[in-house]
Scaffold this motif. Sequence first.
Motif, PDB file in Angstrom:
ATOM      1  N   CYS A   1      40.961  26.019  41.911  1.00 22.34           N
ATOM      2  CA  CYS A   1      39.699  26.757  41.847  1.00 22.34           C
ATOM      3  C   CYS A   1      38.489  25.858  42.067  1.00 22.34           C
ATOM      4  O   CYS A   1      37.522  26.251  42.725  1.00 22.34           O
ATOM      5  N   ARG A   2      38.499  24.654  41.526  1.00 16.88           N
ATOM      6  CA  ARG A   2      37.333  23.782  41.564  1.00 16.88           C
ATOM      7  C   ARG A   2      36.900  23.459  42.995  1.00 16.88           C
ATOM      8  O   ARG A   2      35.714  23.267  43.254  1.00 16.88           O
ATOM      9  N   THR A   3      37.842  23.406  43.912  1.00 13.13           N
ATOM     10  CA  THR A   3      37.520  23.035  45.288  1.00 13.13           C
ATOM     11  C   THR A   3      37.745  24.168  46.283  1.00 13.13           C
ATOM     12  O   THR A   3      37.711  23.945  47.490  1.00 13.13           O
ATOM     13  N   CYS A   4      37.961  25.391  45.785  1.00 15.51           N
ATOM     14  CA  CYS A   4      38.382  26.495  46.660  1.00 15.51           C
ATOM     15  C   CYS A   4      37.213  27.060  47.466  1.00 15.51           C
ATOM     16  O   CYS A   4      36.166  27.414  46.892  1.00 15.51           O
ATOM     17  N   PRO A   5      37.369  27.209  48.780  1.00 10.60           N
ATOM     18  CA  PRO A   5      36.304  27.799  49.593  1.00 10.60           C
ATOM     19  C   PRO A   5      36.155  29.305  49.377  1.00 10.60           C
ATOM     20  O   PRO A   5      35.171  29.895  49.823  1.00 10.60           O
ATOM     21  N   HIS A   6      37.118  29.927  48.691  1.00 11.05           N
ATOM     22  CA  HIS A   6      37.078  31.378  48.465  1.00 11.05           C
ATOM     23  C   HIS A   6      36.565  31.744  47.070  1.00 11.05           C
ATOM     24  O   HIS A   6      36.635  32.909  46.673  1.00 11.05           O
ATOM     25  N   ALA A   7      36.055  30.761  46.339  1.00  5.84           N
ATOM     26  CA  ALA A   7      35.682  30.974  44.937  1.00  5.84           C
ATOM     27  C   ALA A   7      34.702  32.124  44.755  1.00  5.84           C
ATOM     28  O   ALA A   7      34.799  32.882  43.788  1.00  5.84           O
ATOM     29  N   SER A   8      33.778  32.301  45.665  1.00  5.63           N
ATOM     30  CA  SER A   8      32.709  33.291  45.480  1.00  5.63           C
ATOM     31  C   SER A   8      33.222  34.720  45.551  1.00  5.63           C
ATOM     32  O   SER A   8      32.563  35.635  45.052  1.00  5.63           O
ATOM     33  N   HIS A   9      34.385  34.956  46.164  1.00  8.98           N
ATOM     34  CA  HIS A   9      34.885  36.321  46.271  1.00  8.98           C
ATOM     35  C   HIS A   9      36.327  36.479  45.783  1.00  8.98           C
ATOM     36  O   HIS A   9      37.006  37.439  46.130  1.00  8.98           O
ATOM     37  N   CYS A  10      36.779  35.550  44.943  1.00 12.96           N
ATOM     38  CA  CYS A  10      38.121  35.661  44.357  1.00 12.96           C
ATOM     39  C   CYS A  10      38.011  36.172  42.929  1.00 12.96           C
ATOM     40  O   CYS A  10      37.337  35.562  42.082  1.00 12.96           O
ATOM     41  N   ASN A  11      38.675  37.284  42.636  1.00 14.85           N
ATOM     42  CA  ASN A  11      38.635  37.845  41.285  1.00 14.85           C
ATOM     43  C   ASN A  11      39.291  36.933  40.252  1.00 14.85           C
ATOM     44  O   ASN A  11      39.040  37.079  39.052  1.00 14.85           O
ATOM     45  N   TYR A  12      40.117  36.022  40.722  1.00 12.25           N
ATOM     46  CA  TYR A  12      40.833  35.141  39.810  1.00 12.25           C
ATOM     47  C   TYR A  12      40.221  33.743  39.736  1.00 12.25           C
ATOM     48  O   TYR A  12      40.831  32.838  39.181  1.00 12.25           O
ATOM     49  N   PHE A  13      39.027  33.588  40.262  1.00 10.09           N
ATOM     50  CA  PHE A  13      38.370  32.285  40.179  1.00 10.09           C
ATOM     51  C   PHE A  13      38.162  31.895  38.718  1.00 10.09           C
ATOM     52  O   PHE A  13      37.672  32.684  37.905  1.00 10.09           O
ATOM     53  N   PHE A  14      38.545  30.671  38.375  1.00  7.83           N
ATOM     54  CA  PHE A  14      38.461  30.168  37.012  1.00  7.83           C
ATOM     55  C   PHE A  14      37.638  28.884  37.023  1.00  7.83           C
ATOM     56  O   PHE A  14      38.048  27.874  37.590  1.00  7.83           O
ATOM     57  N   ASP A  15      36.468  28.929  36.418  1.00  7.84           N
ATOM     58  CA  ASP A  15      35.573  27.775  36.363  1.00  7.84           C
ATOM     59  C   ASP A  15      35.841  27.009  35.068  1.00  7.84           C
ATOM     60  O   ASP A  15      35.253  27.298  34.022  1.00  7.84           O
ATOM     61  N   MET A  16      36.718  26.040  35.154  1.00  9.90           N
ATOM     62  CA  MET A  16      37.106  25.299  33.953  1.00  9.90           C
ATOM     63  C   MET A  16      35.956  24.470  33.398  1.00  9.90           C
ATOM     64  O   MET A  16      35.946  24.119  32.209  1.00  9.90           O
ATOM     65  N   SER A  17      34.972  24.150  34.234  1.00 11.45           N
ATOM     66  CA  SER A  17      33.852  23.340  33.756  1.00 11.45           C
ATOM     67  C   SER A  17      33.058  24.050  32.663  1.00 11.45           C
ATOM     68  O   SER A  17      32.306  23.409  31.924  1.00 11.45           O
ATOM     69  N   LYS A  18      33.225  25.373  32.532  1.00  7.18           N
ATOM     70  CA  LYS A  18      32.527  26.131  31.491  1.00  7.18           C
ATOM     71  C   LYS A  18      33.289  26.136  30.165  1.00  7.18           C
ATOM     72  O   LYS A  18      32.825  26.741  29.190  1.00  7.18           O
ATOM     73  N   ASP A  19      34.458  25.517  30.149  1.00  7.80           N
ATOM     74  CA  ASP A  19      35.240  25.430  28.916  1.00  7.80           C
ATOM     75  C   ASP A  19      35.352  23.954  28.544  1.00  7.80           C
ATOM     76  O   ASP A  19      36.230  23.244  29.035  1.00  7.80           O
ATOM     77  N   PRO A  20      34.476  23.455  27.696  1.00  7.05           N
ATOM     78  CA  PRO A  20      34.473  22.016  27.369  1.00  7.05           C
ATOM     79  C   PRO A  20      35.802  21.506  26.822  1.00  7.05           C
ATOM     80  O   PRO A  20      36.181  20.360  27.073  1.00  7.05           O
ATOM     81  N   TRP A  21      36.521  22.331  26.080  1.00  6.32           N
ATOM     82  CA  TRP A  21      37.805  21.927  25.504  1.00  6.32           C
ATOM     83  C   TRP A  21      38.828  21.648  26.598  1.00  6.32           C
ATOM     84  O   TRP A  21      39.439  20.575  26.637  1.00  6.32           O
TER      85      TRP A  21
END
Length: 411
Positions: A229-249
Amino acid sequence: MANGSNKHRIALVGTGHRGAGMWGKELLAGWSDAVEMVGICDTNPLRLRRARDTMEAHDAPIYTDVDTMFAEARPQRVIVCTPDHTHDDIIVKALEAGIDVVTEKPMTTTAAKAKRIMEAERRTGRRVDVTFNYRYAPTAARIKELLLERAIGDITSVDFSWYLDNRHGADYFRRWHAYERNSGTLFVHKSTHHFDLLNWYLQSVPRQVFAYGDLKVYGRNGPFRGDRCRTCPHASHCNYFFDMSKDPWLEMLYEDPSREDGYVRDACVFREDIDIPDTMNASILFENGVQASYSLNAAMPIEGYRLAFNGTKGRIEVRQYEAQPWVEPPADEILLIRSFQGVERIWVARAAGGHFGGDDRLRNMLFREGMEDRLGQRAGAEAGAMSLLCGVAAATSMHENRPVTIASLLE
């Protein structure tokens, strides 16, 4: 206990989310009067150091191999939180070193490995505990009480459907679980919880399983894919995009440490080499004659389960919600429907903490002295084996399109 201390000398193997959290930080925070962490082990040195810091176990020695830790730290009990397929080696080494074991479910992933663990437990005289925390949830305990009271007579059949939502379900396809060699499929990794509940509720074990499964949503079914997900070119329109940077743990435990071993926590759910199903159904015949219909779906808009027991004198129904796009009351409803007598609605309040309070009750059972176990919630190696063998039978049946007996797996 050791040297007159009133604390259990424990060691932890595996410092991912579950190990560093439930069996690390949470255990040391809530049970510091009962446990002493004498060693922490992980093959990833950076995650290991970070996990120790977040646990605030600053005096605990750290190790990258279990043999050295067992020899030097001399724990009384080891907690195993590594990927499923590695459990058996660690468990057997611990037992042979005279150490009792607490292992995350599933206990292991194959019949051969389960036999190996049970043989080692018998040979060494040590104990294996499997962490079936759903047994300890308040609603599960109340259902068990009703069944022990024979509220609906003899059980004839069970209907059990478990739903994983698009967040939780998808997460298994981002991680190591997405490959059968690691997890045994979700029939083993996830369903072991559910098969264990059935075994415990029915006071029986499965005899034969016939199952179907398919990959309907994830893997090769995706309209596009990337590496992660972190490097995916489809992140903006993927329903399963997961931004791990928003989870500090998770970011702390996995992102920088991925440079040590290459394991990323946000792999694409549409990777074409994913080889486990996300849609599964099984028919199970138990040794006591009860028939069960079971399903698991890993891409739902809701999270939770439906469960019904059909008996000679009535029916028990439960619908438990864990996540859904509407507001539910903070309690679970059990319908006790006695034949010719109408319905009784039983409300069970949820407790705080993981698995509706089950996590805390499990840790109490394992580490508090004198805990009563009137419902038989504490689960050992045999319970661990019977639940995972049901999953192995289901996966084998799915692959070979035939009914599979548990006895045939143990031969």
